[in-house]
Write a protein that holds these residues in place. Sequence first.
Motif, short mmCIF file in Angstrom:
data_model
loop_
_atom_site.label_atom_id
_atom_site.label_comp_id
_atom_site.label_asym_id
_atom_site.label_seq_id
_atom_site.Cartn_x
_atom_site.Cartn_y
_atom_site.Cartn_z
N ALA A 26 0.82 -1.12 -0.02
CA ALA A 26 0.00 0.00 0.03
C ALA A 26 0.90 1.13 -0.01
N LYS A 27 0.46 2.17 -0.78
CA LYS A 27 1.30 3.38 -0.76
C LYS A 27 0.11 4.75 -0.37
N THR A 28 0.62 5.87 -0.18
CA THR A 28 -0.23 7.13 -0.11
C THR A 28 -0.07 7.80 -0.96
N LEU A 29 -1.09 8.43 -1.53
CA LEU A 29 -1.12 9.49 -2.48
C LEU A 29 -1.90 10.69 -1.71
N THR A 30 -1.11 11.81 -1.70
CA THR A 30 -1.51 12.97 -0.97
C THR A 30 -1.78 14.19 -1.85
N LEU A 31 -3.21 14.87 -1.75
CA LEU A 31 -3.44 15.91 -2.51
C LEU A 31 -3.84 17.18 -1.61
N LYS A 32 -3.36 18.09 -2.13
CA LYS A 32 -3.35 19.34 -1.27
C LYS A 32 -3.92 20.50 -2.11
N ARG A 33 -4.87 21.11 -1.34
CA ARG A 33 -5.69 22.45 -2.32
C ARG A 33 -6.26 23.50 -1.10
N GLY A 34 -6.37 24.39 -1.79
CA GLY A 34 -7.19 25.48 -0.75
C GLY A 34 -8.52 25.06 -0.38
N VAL A 35 -8.97 25.60 0.86
CA VAL A 35 -10.28 25.07 1.03
C VAL A 35 -11.62 26.33 0.59
N PHE A 65 -8.48 4.80 -1.60
CA PHE A 65 -9.56 4.90 -0.59
C PHE A 65 -9.09 6.28 0.11
N LEU A 66 -10.17 7.16 0.59
CA LEU A 66 -9.58 8.14 1.48
C LEU A 66 -9.35 7.57 2.80
N GLU A 67 -8.27 7.98 3.19
CA GLU A 67 -7.58 7.44 4.49
C GLU A 67 -7.45 8.49 5.58
N SER A 68 -7.25 9.76 5.16
CA SER A 68 -7.40 11.09 6.32
C SER A 68 -7.58 12.01 5.42
N TRP A 69 -7.98 13.21 6.10
CA TRP A 69 -8.38 14.36 5.59
C TRP A 69 -7.93 15.49 6.55
N GLU A 70 -7.08 16.23 6.22
CA GLU A 70 -6.59 17.13 7.32
C GLU A 70 -6.48 18.74 7.09
N TRP A 71 -6.42 19.34 7.89
CA TRP A 71 -6.47 21.01 7.67
C TRP A 71 -5.38 21.64 8.34
N GLU A 72 -4.65 22.44 7.68
CA GLU A 72 -3.49 22.98 8.09
C GLU A 72 -4.03 23.88 9.18
N GLY A 73 -2.98 24.38 10.06
CA GLY A 73 -3.57 25.04 11.24
C GLY A 73 -3.94 26.46 10.93
N GLU A 93 -5.98 22.16 2.98
CA GLU A 93 -6.65 20.95 3.11
C GLU A 93 -5.84 19.83 2.50
N SER A 94 -5.43 18.71 3.15
CA SER A 94 -4.80 17.63 2.66
C SER A 94 -5.38 16.39 2.82
N LEU A 95 -5.57 15.54 1.50
CA LEU A 95 -6.34 14.43 1.47
C LEU A 95 -5.32 13.32 1.26
N SER A 96 -5.47 12.22 2.06
CA SER A 96 -4.37 11.09 1.89
C SER A 96 -5.46 9.95 1.39
#
Length: 153
Positions: free
Chosen positions: A58-67, A115-123, A134-137
């Motif tokens: 398994a590998k992780t793909l991370t996508l970042k964008r503005g909210v 499969f969406l594993e995590s959804w994170e927002w920067e501080g 926001e970062s979607l992994s």
Amino acid sequence: MFQDPRTPMVGYRFLVGIMAAGVPNPIDILFKEVSGLKMNRTIEYTNNRVSIANQKQAKTLTLKRGVFQGGSLLMLQNLVFGDAWNTYLVKNHILITTLDDNYLPSQAWLVQNAFLESWEWEGIDASRNDVLIESLSFSYRDLVAVPIPGLPV
């Protein structure tokens, strides 16, 4: 305008298409950064034999964008399945395409069964004047290079 195929691609012109249930989402295409595009395999050494392991890692793909203030279709999907976050998986296929000087596809990769594993927002910081990111992994195992019609292979 003809592009010399030996010209290196730039990493700042790209599109990302997220497909859920086989339907592309035309709104969730604007991303700031993509990381984790990776093909790898495990080489096994047994006695004097060398082979490729059958199990894909398994590998992780991370996508970042503005909210966006109005949210996104992916956010809406998350809200609909929010109560089932810990029990329900939505399979996504993600197409990442780099673009040439004329904004035409120059290279493409398809991340299958992500499969969406995590959804994170920067501080959130009142002393900064930045866009909220926001970062979607996504967890995935299969990455396929997609040929672009008309381009040399």
